[in-house]
Structures are given as C-alpha cells and as structure tokens.
Design an enzyme around this catalytic site. Sequence first.
Site, mmCIF file in Angstrom:
data_model
loop_
_atom_site.group_PDB
_atom_site.id
_atom_site.type_symbol
_atom_site.label_atom_id
_atom_site.label_comp_id
_atom_site.label_asym_id
_atom_site.label_seq_id
_atom_site.Cartn_x
_atom_site.Cartn_y
_atom_site.Cartn_z
ATOM 1 N N HIS A 233 3.891 52.080 -73.045
ATOM 2 C CA HIS A 233 4.292 52.270 -74.446
ATOM 3 C C HIS A 233 3.371 53.281 -75.109
ATOM 4 O O HIS A 233 2.384 53.711 -74.514
ATOM 5 C CB HIS A 233 4.342 50.943 -75.198
ATOM 6 C CG HIS A 233 3.029 50.257 -75.406
ATOM 7 N ND1 HIS A 233 2.271 49.751 -74.373
ATOM 8 C CD2 HIS A 233 2.316 49.997 -76.537
ATOM 9 C CE1 HIS A 233 1.174 49.199 -74.862
ATOM 10 N NE2 HIS A 233 1.163 49.339 -76.179
ATOM 11 N N HIS B 7 1.176 53.491 -77.634
ATOM 12 C CA HIS B 7 -0.107 53.319 -78.329
ATOM 13 C C HIS B 7 -1.220 54.138 -77.664
ATOM 14 O O HIS B 7 -1.287 54.230 -76.439
ATOM 15 C CB HIS B 7 -0.492 51.836 -78.377
ATOM 16 C CG HIS B 7 0.346 51.052 -79.345
ATOM 17 N ND1 HIS B 7 0.517 49.685 -79.265
ATOM 18 C CD2 HIS B 7 1.055 51.454 -80.434
ATOM 19 C CE1 HIS B 7 1.302 49.280 -80.260
ATOM 20 N NE2 HIS B 7 1.638 50.338 -80.977
ATOM 21 N N ASP C 131 -4.333 53.702 -77.045
ATOM 22 C CA ASP C 131 -5.225 53.097 -76.040
ATOM 23 C C ASP C 131 -4.549 53.004 -74.668
ATOM 24 O O ASP C 131 -5.176 52.583 -73.692
ATOM 25 C CB ASP C 131 -5.742 51.719 -76.502
ATOM 26 C CG ASP C 131 -4.661 50.680 -76.701
ATOM 27 O OD1 ASP C 131 -3.653 50.973 -77.368
ATOM 28 O OD2 ASP C 131 -4.813 49.550 -76.182
ATOM 29 N N HIS C 132 -3.276 53.442 -74.586
ATOM 30 C CA HIS C 132 -2.555 53.476 -73.311
ATOM 31 C C HIS C 132 -2.214 54.898 -72.875
ATOM 32 O O HIS C 132 -1.849 55.113 -71.720
ATOM 33 C CB HIS C 132 -1.269 52.643 -73.406
ATOM 34 C CG HIS C 132 -1.542 51.206 -73.758
ATOM 35 N ND1 HIS C 132 -1.379 50.174 -72.876
ATOM 36 C CD2 HIS C 132 -2.028 50.647 -74.906
ATOM 37 C CE1 HIS C 132 -1.745 49.039 -73.455
ATOM 38 N NE2 HIS C 132 -2.137 49.303 -74.694
ATOM 39 N N HIS D 100 6.583 44.224 -78.633
ATOM 40 C CA HIS D 100 5.304 44.789 -79.084
ATOM 41 C C HIS D 100 5.564 46.158 -79.714
ATOM 42 O O HIS D 100 5.133 46.438 -80.837
ATOM 43 C CB HIS D 100 4.363 44.885 -77.889
ATOM 44 C CG HIS D 100 3.042 45.514 -78.181
ATOM 45 N ND1 HIS D 100 2.097 44.931 -78.988
ATOM 46 C CD2 HIS D 100 2.505 46.691 -77.768
ATOM 47 C CE1 HIS D 100 1.031 45.726 -79.057
ATOM 48 N NE2 HIS D 100 1.256 46.800 -78.336
ATOM 49 N N ASP E 230 1.343 45.641 -72.866
ATOM 50 C CA ASP E 230 0.975 44.748 -73.973
ATOM 51 C C ASP E 230 2.115 43.781 -74.307
ATOM 52 O O ASP E 230 2.256 43.348 -75.457
ATOM 53 C CB ASP E 230 0.620 45.555 -75.234
ATOM 54 C CG ASP E 230 -0.738 46.246 -75.133
ATOM 55 O OD1 ASP E 230 -1.421 46.088 -74.103
ATOM 56 O OD2 ASP E 230 -1.095 46.958 -76.092
ATOM 57 N N HIS F 202 -4.893 44.280 -71.289
ATOM 58 C CA HIS F 202 -6.080 43.865 -72.063
ATOM 59 C C HIS F 202 -6.691 42.587 -71.501
ATOM 60 O O HIS F 202 -5.971 41.709 -71.003
ATOM 61 C CB HIS F 202 -5.734 43.617 -73.540
ATOM 62 C CG HIS F 202 -5.405 44.859 -74.301
ATOM 63 N ND1 HIS F 202 -6.361 45.638 -74.911
ATOM 64 C CD2 HIS F 202 -4.217 45.459 -74.546
ATOM 65 C CE1 HIS F 202 -5.780 46.673 -75.508
ATOM 66 N NE2 HIS F 202 -4.471 46.590 -75.303
HETATM 67 FE FE FE Z 1 -3.009 48.053 -76.082
HETATM 68 ZN ZN ZN Z 2 -0.203 48.325 -77.608
#
Ligand code: FE
Ligand code: ZN
Length: 256
Positions: free
Chosen positions: A52, A54, A56-57, A108, A130, A168
């Site tokens: 996805h 975001h 942090d990915h 999410h 996530d 995570h």
């Molecule tokens: Fe994340």
């Molecule tokens: Zn995420």
Amino acid sequence: MKLIPLPAFSDNYIWLLHDQSHALVVDPGDAQPVLAALQKFNLQLQAILVTHHHPDHTGGVAALRQATGALVFGPEREAMPEPLTRLSDGARVQCLGLNLEVIEVPGHTSGHIAYYAEVPDQAPILFSGDTLFSGGCGRLFEGTPAQMLTSLKRLSALPDNTRICCAHEYTLSNLKFACAVEPDNDALKAYLASVQGLRAAKQPSLPSSLVLERQINPFLRTQRAAVVQAAQAIDASANDEVSVLAALRQWKNQFQ
Ligand code: FE
Ligand code: ZN
C-alpha cells in the site's frame, strides 16, 4: 528459501525472501537495510513488492530500483511512485520460482493488497502489510469496518500453516488489547508469555501462523461469544460481525 524480517524505523519489518542467489523484498520503507542485507548475503534483488501507499512502505523503493534494477509491483488502485507494475485481485507475480498471488484487502487503505505464495517443502507465506497483524489488524484510515472484515475473512481462509509476515512489530501491544477482550483465552495468555520472552531477547515475534491467529486475534474472532460480549460492553448495538469489528477497532484506538 530463506525468509528474513529486516527491522526498519522504530517498528517496521521489510521482509526479505531469498534462495541464496536471488531475492525479493516487501514494503521497503527504507533502502539502507535492504542494500546492507543484499551485500551481506551476496544477493541479487529481483522484485520489490509493495502492499500500500504509505511512506513507511514505499520510501526506499526508488533508491532500491535504481541501485538494483529490480522490478516494482504494487496495488492497482493507489498513488504509487512510478514506474511499477500494478496488480489487482487474482494477479500473479512470478519470482524466485514462486507464483505469488495478489489478494485485494481494502480497509487500512482503500487499495491495499496482500501477497500469498506456496513454497515447495515449506509452509506457505502471506505478506499481509498493514492489514493482518499478529494479534490485531491495521487502523481503518481509508476503508470501512465492513471492508476490513471481508479482507480479514479472505486471509483467514488461507491454509492453517500459512506464515503471517506483517509489516510492523505491534504484537505485544496487540496481545495486551486482545487479553482485555478475551481475558479467559488460554491460547492467548500462552502466546503473550512467549512473545514477551522473544521481545525481551530483542527477537522478532514474527512470522506468526494463521492457525495461531485464529485462536488469539480478536479481529479474526468476531463470531465468538466472548468477543461479541466484550464488544457489546463497549457498544451495546454491536450485534453483527461488522459492528463487532468496528467496536473492537474503536476500542483499540483508545486502548493504552
Ligand atoms: Fe505501516
Ligand atoms: Zn500503513
């Protein structure tokens, strides 16, 4: 086939799968830990899989693609750094001799995808991003409780021994919440104790397995009497699975 969680940021894992010569990574929010691992194990990166949008990915995708020439794959329906091959439900990625299947799991984010692969002589692997965490699920930033419930049910229908590789290390806080939901769940108490041991030794709690998650993850247990009762103590109108999941998610958002 070797499966390794590379820690990134404060609690992300970038999953690295390799066959001693070629590799794929999932959700590289940072290129650095991946480049270090490729060098350490002398691997050639073939594919970058993204679940996805975001940061942090996705934050390390461009640098990794430039450094390695790896192909990038990601969701059909999300804003993603180009170039990439966009994947919708049922699409397949061939890599490392594996046939990874794409499962759309909105909730999410609205276009979140997961990747599932059967692995010869090993348990299957699910890269759940996530969406499904050990002991929990992702926050509903873009999707609805109904979408998340459908997504979790699809993942929960995969084979028992599926290894759950989420993005995570949230397991401990998820399990503390799960114990508030189901204080009498013995499998949950035993798993909490084992994860406390792993985390005290600075070991990852992951991968989990689907058969375990079905026993301990309240978000996969929205039909269970004890979970329904706990949800109804928070929201008396929670009388179907969607509203039970919504009440649990709401409760978890505030849970300390
Ligand atoms: Fe994340
Ligand atoms: Zn995420």
